[in-house]
Design a protein around this motif. Structure first.
Motif, PDB file in Angstrom:
ATOM      1  N   GLY A 154      35.423  29.119 -53.085  1.00  0.00           N
ATOM      2  CA  GLY A 154      35.423  27.671 -53.199  1.00  0.00           C
ATOM      3  C   GLY A 154      34.301  27.118 -54.045  1.00  0.00           C
ATOM      4  N   ARG A 155      33.455  27.974 -54.602  1.00  0.00           N
ATOM      5  CA  ARG A 155      32.352  27.549 -55.460  1.00  0.00           C
ATOM      6  C   ARG A 155      32.467  28.227 -56.813  1.00  0.00           C
ATOM      7  N   SER A 156      31.904  27.614 -57.818  1.00  0.00           N
ATOM      8  CA  SER A 156      31.985  28.176 -59.161  1.00  0.00           C
ATOM      9  C   SER A 156      31.034  29.354 -59.311  1.00  0.00           C
ATOM     10  N   ILE A 157      31.399  30.270 -60.187  1.00  0.00           N
ATOM     11  CA  ILE A 157      30.550  31.431 -60.441  1.00  0.00           C
ATOM     12  C   ILE A 157      29.262  31.001 -61.128  1.00  0.00           C
ATOM     13  N   GLU A 158      29.358  29.999 -62.012  1.00  0.00           N
ATOM     14  CA  GLU A 158      28.164  29.522 -62.718  1.00  0.00           C
ATOM     15  C   GLU A 158      27.154  28.925 -61.747  1.00  0.00           C
ATOM     16  N   GLY A 159      27.652  28.179 -60.734  1.00  0.00           N
ATOM     17  CA  GLY A 159      26.739  27.610 -59.752  1.00  0.00           C
ATOM     18  C   GLY A 159      26.074  28.673 -58.894  1.00  0.00           C
ATOM     19  N   GLY A 160      26.844  29.700 -58.496  1.00  0.00           N
ATOM     20  CA  GLY A 160      26.262  30.783 -57.721  1.00  0.00           C
ATOM     21  C   GLY A 160      25.236  31.568 -58.507  1.00  0.00           C
ATOM     22  N   ALA A 161      25.500  31.795 -59.799  1.00  0.00           N
ATOM     23  CA  ALA A 161      24.546  32.524 -60.643  1.00  0.00           C
ATOM     24  C   ALA A 161      23.265  31.719 -60.831  1.00  0.00           C
ATOM     25  N   ALA A 162      23.390  30.414 -61.087  1.00  0.00           N
ATOM     26  CA  ALA A 162      22.200  29.580 -61.255  1.00  0.00           C
ATOM     27  C   ALA A 162      21.400  29.501 -59.963  1.00  0.00           C
ATOM     28  N   ALA A 163      22.081  29.422 -58.814  1.00  0.00           N
ATOM     29  CA  ALA A 163      21.370  29.394 -57.534  1.00  0.00           C
ATOM     30  C   ALA A 163      20.650  30.704 -57.270  1.00  0.00           C
ATOM     31  N   ALA A 164      21.256  31.827 -57.653  1.00  0.00           N
ATOM     32  CA  ALA A 164      20.597  33.124 -57.477  1.00  0.00           C
ATOM     33  C   ALA A 164      19.353  33.235 -58.349  1.00  0.00           C
ATOM     34  N   VAL A 165      19.423  32.728 -59.578  1.00  0.00           N
ATOM     35  CA  VAL A 165      18.247  32.753 -60.460  1.00  0.00           C
ATOM     36  C   VAL A 165      17.144  31.859 -59.906  1.00  0.00           C
ATOM     37  N   TYR A 166      17.521  30.683 -59.417  1.00  0.00           N
ATOM     38  CA  TYR A 166      16.510  29.779 -58.847  1.00  0.00           C
ATOM     39  C   TYR A 166      15.843  30.401 -57.622  1.00  0.00           C
ATOM     40  N   ALA A 167      16.641  31.067 -56.780  1.00  0.00           N
ATOM     41  CA  ALA A 167      16.072  31.714 -55.596  1.00  0.00           C
ATOM     42  C   ALA A 167      15.122  32.847 -55.990  1.00  0.00           C
ATOM     43  N   ALA A 168      15.499  33.636 -56.993  1.00  0.00           N
ATOM     44  CA  ALA A 168      14.626  34.725 -57.436  1.00  0.00           C
ATOM     45  C   ALA A 168      13.343  34.186 -58.054  1.00  0.00           C
ATOM     46  N   CYS A 169      13.443  33.090 -58.803  1.00  0.00           N
ATOM     47  CA  CYS A 169      12.243  32.499 -59.394  1.00  0.00           C
ATOM     48  C   CYS A 169      11.331  31.930 -58.307  1.00  0.00           C
ATOM     49  N   ARG A 170      11.915  31.346 -57.264  1.00  0.00           N
ATOM     50  CA  ARG A 170      11.108  30.827 -56.171  1.00  0.00           C
ATOM     51  C   ARG A 170      10.402  31.944 -55.413  1.00  0.00           C
ATOM     52  N   CYS A 171      11.020  33.101 -55.332  1.00  0.00           N
ATOM     53  CA  CYS A 171      10.395  34.232 -54.650  1.00  0.00           C
ATOM     54  C   CYS A 171       9.225  34.800 -55.448  1.00  0.00           C
ATOM     55  N   ASN A 172       9.200  34.580 -56.761  1.00  0.00           N
ATOM     56  CA  ASN A 172       8.176  35.176 -57.618  1.00  0.00           C
ATOM     57  C   ASN A 172       7.218  34.158 -58.219  1.00  0.00           C
TER      58      ASN A 172
END
Length: 299
Positions: A154-172
Motif C-alpha cells: 500500500g506504499r510506494s517503493i520510492e517512499g520506502g527507499a527514502a525512509a530507509a535512507v533517512y533512518a540510516a542517516c539518523r543512525c549515523n
C-alpha cells in the motif's frame, strides 16, 4: 625443458623443496622455496588472492564480495553491450534479445523486482547525498526488513527507499527530512509516513537528537567567524536548555537560538535571519526559541 618437467612433477607430488626440503610458496608468479630461495617453477598465472590477507589460511581467490545493496547480493552476471563491435546486424539483434531475456530471468517474482527497484533507489539517493557505503548498506538492510515484514504494501517503493535512507542517516549522524526529500521521488509527507511505520514496527535504533548536536553544525555554517568563546557559550546554553524542564521542543530550533544569544553577549553581529538561513528554519522559529532561552536560562 626436461629439468622443468621433472621439477613440475616434484611440485605436484610433494609440496616441499627438492633441494633442502623447505616450504614452497606459490602465491606469486613463480614457485620458490622460502628457505633456500630455489625457483622450482615459473608460472605467469597469478594464483594469489583478490585482496590482501596476512593470514595464509584466509587467502582465497574469489569474485567480488557480496553486498546487500543489490537484490541478488551481486552474484548475477550481465551480458555486455555490443556497441562498437565489428559484428553483423543479425548477431547484434540476437545479443540484444539475449540481454533482454537475461535481465528478465534475474527476478523470480514481483517481490524480487520491487526489491531491486527499491535498492536501486537507495543507491541513487545515497549517492545524491554523498553518503558512505556503510550508510547505503544499512539503508538496504532496513528496506529488506521492511519488505519481509510486509510494511511496503500500500506504499510506494520510492517512499520506502527514502525512509530507509533517512533512518540510516539518523543512525549515523544528523540529517534533515527536507534534505532527503529534495532528492527523493515522492512527497515529504509520504516519507514521514513510511519512516514512522519503520520506526514503530522494526524498532530501529534511532538515537535521540539533542540541541547540542546541532550547535556545532550551525556555527560552522555561519558566514562570520564564531570565536571559540562564543561557541562554548552556545554549547553551554544548549546543554542547559536540554536539562531544563521549561524548554521542550524541536532540537534544531533550540540550537538556532543558542548561538544568537551567545552572539548578543559577545557583540557578534549575528542576525536572526542569518542563523535561520544556515539552520534551514523559519525566522519565527529562531526568534521563539531564543526568547525561551533568555527567559528561562539567561539571568
Amino acid at each position: 625443458m626436461a629439468s622443468r618437467t621433472i621439477q613440475t612433477e616434484l611440485v605436484g607430488s610433494t609440496q616441499t623443496c627438492p633441494e633442502c626440503g623447505g616450504t614452497l610458496d606459490s602465491s606469486g608468479r613463480e614457485t620458490h622455496c622460502t628457505d633456500c630461495g630455489l625457483v622450482v617453477e615459473e608460472d605467469q598465472v597469478d594464483r594469489g588472492p583478490e585482496w590482501r590477507a596476512y593470514n595464509r589460511e584466509e587467502q582465497k581467490r574469489t569474485g567480488a564480495p557480496r553486498t546487500v545493496t543489490l537484490h541478488d547480493q551481486g552474484l548475477s552476471t550481465d551480458i555486455g553491450s555490443a556497441e562498437g563491435s565489428d559484428i553483423s546486424s543479425r548477431r547484434r539483434r540476437r545479443l540484444a534479445r539475449q540481454r533482454r531475456l537475461h535481465g528478465r530471468s534475474k527476478f523470480d517474482s514481483k517481490r524480487d523486482r520491487n526489491l531491486a527497484h527499491g535498492l536501486g533507489e537507495i543507491r541513487r539517493i545515497g549517492s545524491a547525498l554523498s553518503e558512505s557505503k556503510a550508510v547505503k548498506e544499512q539503508a538496504s538492510t532496513f528496506f529488506r526488513e521492511a519488505q519481509k515484514a510486509d510494511l511496503l504494501i500500500g506504499r510506494s517503493i520510492e517512499g520506502g527507499a527514502a525512509a530507509a535512507v533517512y533512518a540510516a542517516c539518523r543512525c549515523n549522524g544528523l540529517v534533515r527530512m527536507e534534505t532527503v526529500a529534495d532528492v527523493a521521488r515522492c512527497s515529504t509527507s509520504h516519507i514521514w509516513t513510511c519512516y514512522r511505520t519503520f520506526l514503530t514496527e522494526l524498532e530501529l535504533p534511532i538515537p535521540v537528537s539533542l540541541p547540542v548536536d546541532w550547535v556545532a553544525r550551525i556555527c560552522s555554517d555561519l558566514p562570520l567567524d564564531v570565536t571559540p568563546k562564543s561557541r562554548q557559550r552556545a554549547l553551554a546554553l544548549a546543554e542547559e536548555a536540554t536539562r531544563s524542564t521549561d524548554i521542550n521542543g524541536r532540537p534544531d530550533g533550540v540550537a538556532a537560538g543558542a548561538p544568537y544569544v551567545a552572539g548578543q553577549e559577545s557583540d557578534l553581529r549575528l542576525t536572526q535571519a542569518t542563523i535561520s538561513e544556515m539552520a534551514d528554519l523559519d525566522i519565527t522559529t529562531t526568534r521563539r526559541w531564543y526568547q525561551q532561552i533568555e527567559e528561562n536560562i539567561v539571568e
